[in-house]
Write an enzyme that holds these catalytic residues in place. Structure first.
Site, short mmCIF file in Angstrom:
data_model
loop_
_atom_site.label_atom_id
_atom_site.label_comp_id
_atom_site.label_asym_id
_atom_site.label_seq_id
_atom_site.Cartn_x
_atom_site.Cartn_y
_atom_site.Cartn_z
N HIS A 469 11.33 50.52 43.99
CA HIS A 469 11.99 50.99 45.43
C HIS A 469 11.56 50.31 46.47
O HIS A 469 12.02 49.87 47.42
CB HIS A 469 11.81 52.51 45.22
CG HIS A 469 12.62 53.13 46.36
ND1 HIS A 469 13.70 53.87 46.17
CD2 HIS A 469 12.45 53.30 47.60
CE1 HIS A 469 14.27 54.07 47.35
NE2 HIS A 469 13.41 54.00 48.31
N GLU A 470 9.99 50.77 46.81
CA GLU A 470 9.72 50.13 48.07
C GLU A 470 9.54 48.59 48.11
O GLU A 470 9.58 48.05 49.18
CB GLU A 470 7.95 50.79 48.17
CG GLU A 470 7.94 52.00 48.01
CD GLU A 470 8.89 52.77 49.12
OE1 GLU A 470 8.98 52.05 50.12
OE2 GLU A 470 9.24 54.08 49.02
N HIS A 473 12.75 47.60 49.57
CA HIS A 473 12.69 47.54 50.88
C HIS A 473 12.04 46.44 51.67
O HIS A 473 12.40 45.71 52.56
CB HIS A 473 11.80 48.97 51.64
CG HIS A 473 12.78 50.12 51.38
ND1 HIS A 473 14.22 50.24 52.04
CD2 HIS A 473 12.31 51.29 51.06
CE1 HIS A 473 14.52 51.51 51.83
NE2 HIS A 473 13.52 52.18 51.36
N HIS A 476 14.09 43.46 51.81
CA HIS A 476 14.99 43.64 52.96
C HIS A 476 14.29 42.89 54.12
O HIS A 476 14.89 42.36 55.15
CB HIS A 476 15.38 45.03 53.11
CG HIS A 476 16.63 45.18 53.96
ND1 HIS A 476 17.07 46.48 54.21
CD2 HIS A 476 17.44 44.36 54.24
CE1 HIS A 476 18.19 46.20 54.69
NE2 HIS A 476 18.46 45.07 54.77
#
Length: 678
Positions: A469-470, A473, A476
């Site tokens: 998940h992290e 990010h 991104h």
């Protein structure tokens, strides 16, 4: 030339922060000097005799205060990841100064007049789509931050924003103190029944580090969560649950109830000043959902689809618990324990069965390797880049053609100086400065299980998913390819920012990827197909319960931020009413959820927590494209990179999404993936 390292250009690899040279007493003088120099840059724009245009006004404003921004990134990142009393004291002084500086920009009539002139008269056909976006965001930024206010309203706005900066900071400090202040110190071995060896080893190591005998358990996740899942001693589970659930609600110097009342009331006042019915109306204007009504309809739709399944989930655990010796009703501190036992019985699976296969070192290789497979990225560890703690590692990130993309920091384990949870942040964001492409410095901060004297860091499956998940990010941020910093990377609508993170979690339940990361730390055995199948089969175990729990957080958030008058009531009563529709257990006297809800009272998720579920709709729909074409399909990955990851906030999220997917997202893939619809 100043001797303050924070006011100099960093002579380091990739201009990364020289943490070993930065002293606490550098911060306050640097902030004050940089605020003054940034004000001078603004004054040059204001006093310029030139006719305002896109470049001398909008771009000049965008690039002003760049060094102040870098120092702010460094300081506030450390205040979350490696804080101390001195840093917290500085933060309490600096936050109001930064708010005042910000207000001096947004409430500058002459500056707004110039921005407005460009906004109204600029021929947009002469600008690129990204420049049009920057122009519109710049104008809206002024309006949404009080530029149209006059007289007393303007001064009231200044007072509110300054006070909010102090209160939200205090909320986070209180929560960190409450988390750190509690320890369960045990010396009787019989009280440890059920706890796995790895957890006991970590607890013993913590006790030893404090020169104590026995075992110490804390409210940090790698200690708290396994204790609640495995400790057979019901009374000790109750004690741990109560300690965790009373954080910020102990009527002491760290109590957060009055802070919540002040924060939500000030947010109401601020929204009213700006012409909005509530803080939620103000916030959601800049979200995909647009308004509170749409958010509430969305939450209600998901609740309707999941509530009966959730009730059935809890009933199943309760019956199992009663059959296995529980006397009386199933309580909140019983649920994790019996749920984990039931999962083991149904699927032959629990966290401890998979943990030996998820060695952090191998999981890290697998996560980074996934970025290599999808996007052609490569990662080279660089020990010459300065770090803020000796546990932090740094990587240079390169594109497929060898082009440098980013510096990547990883900080994995809990400390008393670090806030709980996991997050991605940046020390520098990608942009172009006229001389070239300024590449980002991206960091992920986690609270994963620590290694011990006898074992490396072994992760739970949930921790593996958190890593993915992290890292989503982080991608991104790392892959951003825009011109203007305020539009780069994760600077997107809050209910869109979770798409790149949550889509990565999908690979965590794919056999092909799990074979890459799952290697037994002792035998080097690759995770067996049978165990992988158990992970996949159990993916929707208690999914109704998990969905309703997440919805309860979103509903609590929306209730607090849909208030249309300052709040004078009782925090606990209000909270219970806001979450009533989602409750699966009776309330527990003395506990509170809101007083520990840092996402909305000390983070950026106020009136936006629903975005996690909203983004699940997006990620489930988006991952269908990978399943259709192959989960490592380079063409699909390239399209996701080009249309989502590289674009930041340069276009409306739905425009970007439709360019990737070819249509608007459907809720059906999420309902099916979650087992809520056959």
């Amino acid at each position: 030339m100043t001797n303050n390292i924070l006011q100099q250009k960093f002579d380091t690899p990739f201009q990364t922060p020289p943490f070993e040279l930065i002293k606490e007493d550098n911060y306050l003088p640097a902030f004050k000097e940089l605020i003054n120099s940034s004000k001078e840059q603004i004054n040059k724009i204001v006093e310029s005799p030139e006719i305002p245009d896109f470049y001398n006004t909008i771009v000049a404003l965008e690039t002003s205060g760049s060094q102040l921004g870098i120092v702010s990134h460094i300081f506030f990142n450390l205040n979350h990841a490696e804080t101390n009393e001195e840093i917290q004291t500085i933060a309490r002084e600096v936050s109001p100064l930064l708010t005042e500086y910000s207000n001096d920009i947004w409430l500058n009539d002459k500056l707004f007049s110039k921005v407005k002139q460009v906004y109204e008269h600029q021929n947009k056909n002469e600008l690129t789509s990204e420049q049009v976006q920057l122009l519109e965001e710049s104008y809206k930024g002024f309006v949404r931050k009080g530029a149209l206010l006059e007289g007393d309203s303007r001064e009231h706005y200044r007072e509110i924003t300054t006070e909010l900066s102090k209160l939200t900071l205090q909320f986070g400090e209180n929560l960190l103190s409450e988390t750190n202040d509690y320890q369960l110190h045990l010396s009787n071995k019989e009280e440890l029944d059920g706890l796995p060896d790895g957890i006991l080893e970590a607890a013993a190591a913590l006790a030893k580090s404090q020169d104590k005998e026995g075992w110490i358990f804390t409210l940090q996740f790698p200690s708290y969560v396994p204790f609640m899942k495995y400790a057979e001693n019901r009374e000790l589970r109750r004690q741990m649950y109560m300690a965790y659930s009373k954080r910020g609600n102990n009527d002491n110097e760290h109590d957060n109830k009055e802070l919540i009342k002040k924060i939500v009331s000030l947010r109401v006042q601020k929204a009213k000043l700006l012409g909005y019915a509530s803080h939620a109306h103000f916030v959601l204007e800049e979200h995909m959902a647009l308004n509170p009504e749409k958010v509430n309809d969305f939450l209600s739709e998901l609740l309707d689809a999941s509530l009966e399944v959730a009730k059935s989930d809890v009933k199943e655990v309760e019956l199992f618990a009663n059959d296995n010796g529980l006397e009386g009703d199933l309580q909140r501190w019983d649920y994790p324990y019996y749920s984990e036992k039931l999962k083991a019985e149904k699927y032959g699976l629990d966290d401890e069965a998979t943990r030996p296969y998820f060695q952090l070192k191998m999981v890290e290789q697998g996560v980074l390797g996934l970025a290599t497979k999808l996007y052609g990225l490569s990662f080279r560890e660089n020990n010459n880049i300065s770090v803020y703690h000796d546990e932090v590692k740094t990587y240079e990130v390169f594109d497929e053609d060898g082009t440098f993309l980013s510096v990547f920091y990883v900080d994995y384990h809990p400390r008393t100086t670090k806030q709980g949870g996991a997050w991605m942040t940046s020390f520098r964001e990608q942009h172009r400065d006229g001389q070239g492409d300024v590449r980002p410095h991206v960091s992920i901060v986690c609270n994963f299980t620590r290694p011990t004297d006898n074992k490396p860091s072994l992760l739970t499956f949930n921790e593996v998913q958190t890593f993915l998940h992290e890292f989503g990010h982080a991608l991104h941020g790392m892959l951003s390819n825009v011109i203007y910093e305020s539009l780069s990377g994760t600077n997107v609508y809050r209910d869109f920012v979770e798409l790149p993170s949550q889509i990565m979690e999908n690979w965590g339940t794919q056999k092909e990827w799990l074979k890459d990361v799952g290697v037994h730390y002792q035998t080097d055995e690759v995770i067996p197909d049978e165990l992988i199948q158990k992970i996949i089969d159990s993916e929707n175990y208690q999914s109704g319960y998990a969905t309703v729990r997440q919805l309860s957080f979103g509903m609590n958030d929306m209730a607090w931020h849909s208030l249309i008058e300052p709040f004078e009531g009782d925090v606990i009563t209000f909270e219970q009413e806001s979450m009533k529709a989602t409750e699966l257990f009776p309330p527990v006297e003395g506990t509170a959820f809101s007083t520990g809800f840092a996402h909305i009272f000390d983070g950026g998720y106020a009136a936006g927590y629903y975005g996690y579920k909203w983004a699940e709709v997006l990620d489930a729909d988006a991952f269908e494209a990978f399943k259709e074409n192959g989960i490592f399909d380079k063409e699909t990955a390239t399209r996701f990179r080009n249309e989502i990851l590289e674009k930041g906030g340069t276009a409306h999220p739905m425009t970007l999404y439709k360019k990737f997917r070819g249509h608007e997202p459907s809720i059906e893939p999420l309902l099916k993936r979650s087992g809520l619809k056959k």
